[in-house]
Write a protein that holds these residues in place. Structure first.
Motif, PDB file in Angstrom:
ATOM      1  N   VAL A  78      17.119  52.470  87.780  1.00 20.74           N
ATOM      2  CA  VAL A  78      17.580  52.621  89.154  1.00 20.74           C
ATOM      3  C   VAL A  78      18.851  53.474  89.193  1.00 20.74           C
ATOM      4  O   VAL A  78      19.094  54.191  90.160  1.00 20.74           O
ATOM      5  N   ARG A  79      19.628  53.419  88.130  1.00 19.51           N
ATOM      6  CA  ARG A  79      20.850  54.236  88.069  1.00 19.51           C
ATOM      7  C   ARG A  79      20.504  55.721  88.175  1.00 19.51           C
ATOM      8  O   ARG A  79      21.170  56.471  88.898  1.00 19.51           O
ATOM      9  N   ASP A 103      23.525  49.536  85.475  1.00 17.83           N
ATOM     10  CA  ASP A 103      22.141  50.010  85.557  1.00 17.83           C
ATOM     11  C   ASP A 103      21.236  48.829  85.864  1.00 17.83           C
ATOM     12  O   ASP A 103      21.626  47.664  85.708  1.00 17.83           O
ATOM     13  N   TRP A 104      20.042  49.147  86.313  1.00 15.41           N
ATOM     14  CA  TRP A 104      19.052  48.116  86.635  1.00 15.41           C
ATOM     15  C   TRP A 104      17.692  48.641  86.218  1.00 15.41           C
ATOM     16  O   TRP A 104      17.171  49.581  86.822  1.00 15.41           O
ATOM     17  N   VAL A 142      28.560  51.927  94.284  1.00 16.83           N
ATOM     18  CA  VAL A 142      27.197  51.475  93.973  1.00 16.83           C
ATOM     19  C   VAL A 142      27.260  50.736  92.646  1.00 16.83           C
ATOM     20  O   VAL A 142      27.591  51.312  91.614  1.00 16.83           O
ATOM     21  N   GLN A 143      26.956  49.466  92.703  1.00 17.95           N
ATOM     22  CA  GLN A 143      27.034  48.629  91.500  1.00 17.95           C
ATOM     23  C   GLN A 143      25.650  48.088  91.171  1.00 17.95           C
ATOM     24  O   GLN A 143      24.966  47.523  92.029  1.00 17.95           O
ATOM     25  N   LEU A 144      25.235  48.283  89.926  1.00 12.48           N
ATOM     26  CA  LEU A 144      23.919  47.831  89.487  1.00 12.48           C
ATOM     27  C   LEU A 144      24.048  46.874  88.316  1.00 12.48           C
ATOM     28  O   LEU A 144      24.902  47.041  87.450  1.00 12.48           O
ATOM     29  N   ASP A 145      23.188  45.868  88.308  1.00 11.70           N
ATOM     30  CA  ASP A 145      23.082  44.968  87.170  1.00 11.70           C
ATOM     31  C   ASP A 145      21.672  44.410  87.150  1.00 11.70           C
ATOM     32  O   ASP A 145      20.817  44.831  87.936  1.00 11.70           O
ATOM     33  N   ILE A 160      20.983  45.750  93.078  1.00 11.42           N
ATOM     34  CA  ILE A 160      21.890  46.837  93.399  1.00 11.42           C
ATOM     35  C   ILE A 160      22.705  46.487  94.634  1.00 11.42           C
ATOM     36  O   ILE A 160      22.180  45.890  95.586  1.00 11.42           O
ATOM     37  N   GLN A 161      23.971  46.831  94.619  1.00  9.89           N
ATOM     38  CA  GLN A 161      24.856  46.624  95.764  1.00  9.89           C
ATOM     39  C   GLN A 161      25.467  47.969  96.144  1.00  9.89           C
ATOM     40  O   GLN A 161      26.055  48.658  95.307  1.00  9.89           O
ATOM     41  N   TYR A 172      17.547  43.258  95.881  1.00  9.15           N
ATOM     42  CA  TYR A 172      17.327  42.444  94.689  1.00  9.15           C
ATOM     43  C   TYR A 172      15.904  41.918  94.657  1.00  9.15           C
ATOM     44  O   TYR A 172      15.173  41.982  95.660  1.00  9.15           O
TER      45      TYR A 172
END
Length: 315
Positions: A177-178, A204-205, A237-240, A244-245, A311
């Motif tokens: 997704v990143r 990343d996700w 943009v934060q991914l884990d 994603i947020q 999510y």
């Protein structure tokens, strides 16, 4: 029509012929005078002919009525149980067809409204480009920004048309997704530079999904973040592994508008005030994410910013 008549009543005429043959066999085996059988047969044939004529008249009347009726009420003359069942079936089919027609008419009216709205929205960047061309003041960055707006409007409209026609072409595969987000940030870099926005992407996700449709959904969120951000703002943009947020420091969303964000055609206060919304972006985002088995949640405070979470719901 005569052939159809005998096809419908062939079982009765076959039974009559069989019974006549059995009577003849009985007369023959018992050595009874065949003259009596012939007289009886002629009498029965005469009666059969009269009944056949009456049945054919009724059959012809019924057939013409069924073939030429315009209203269900025209079938009221049908009285046999099978005919009444047929009439009831026709009523159910006509009711279902009428309901289907109303749904299709409503869909077409909604589609026409959306296309008109979209045409009006697309006139804004076209007018800007036309004005720059007429005054020979073509700013490369501004031209790119207006062309990007046109591309986004057109992409969203085509997506809406595809979904409204129940057509999809999802292809699921493991994706980063990143990488999708980075490509979108590059796509929107002109708009970000125009408003002096900084964009930060972290984490990343790894997700099994459709790249094209997921990219479309994220692009709508990112486009809104850029569109409603203040000059010099910041988008993060934060991914884990949980999702994603996308957070911005823009004008925010009114609390009363939050429950209706994903309704078709809803623009809210910001859309009306700034005349930048068509009411389809978030609606289509929700539709796409539903198809991808993903959920979306929005938190926002006026004048402080908005956070959008995408999510995968845990089963």
């Amino acid at each position: 029509m005569i052939w159809k008549f005998f096809q419908e009543y062939k079982i009765w005429y076959s039974m009559y012929a069989l019974m006549s043959a059995l009577y003849f066999l009985s007369f023959y085996l018992y050595h009874l005078p065949l003259g009596y059988f012939v007289v009886s047969l002629l009498f029965n044939l005469t009666l059969l002919l009269i009944v056949t004529i009456w049945l054919f008249i009724q059959f012809r009347k019924k057939l013409l009525l069924i073939q030429n009726f315009f209203f269900v009420q025209d079938l009221d003359d049908l009285s046999l149980p099978s005919e009444l069942a047929y009439q009831q079936l026709i009523e159910q089919l006509l009711a279902a067809e009428s309901e289907k027609g109303l749904v299709e008419k409503s869909r077409m009216e909604s589609l026409q409204t959306m296309v008109k709205m979209w045409s009006h929205q697309m006139k804004v960047p076209l007018s800007a480009l036309s004005l720059m061309a007429q005054t020979d003041q073509l700013d490369r960055q501004e031209v790119r920004q207006q062309l990007l707006r046109l591309e986004n409007y057109l992409d969203t409209l085509l997506t809406y048309l595809k979904f409204s026609g129940n057509k999809d072409d999802f292809r699921f595969e493991v994706c980063s997704v990143r990488e999708l987000v980075v490509d979108l940030v590059k796509k929107y870099r002109v708009s970000c530079l125009a408003k002096e926005l900084s964009v930060e992407v972290s984490g990343d996700w790894q997700l099994k999904s459709d790249k094209k449709w997921l990219s479309f959904a994220i692009s709508q969120i990112l486009d809104n973040a850029i569109k409603y951000s203040k000059r010099g703002g910041h988008i993060q943009v934060q991914l884990d592994e949980d999702g994603i947020q996308i957070a911005d420091t823009g004008m925010g969303i009114l609390p009363e508008d939050l429950p209706r964000l994903f309704e078709e055609g809803f623009t809210g206060y910001n859309g009306h005030e700034h005349k930048k919304a068509t009411g389809l972006g978030l609606y289509m985002t929700k539709q796409v994410l539903d198809k991808l088995d993903l959920a979306i949640r929005v938190h926002s405070q006026v004048e402080e910013g908005t956070q959008v979470f995408i999510y995968k719901e845990k089963s």
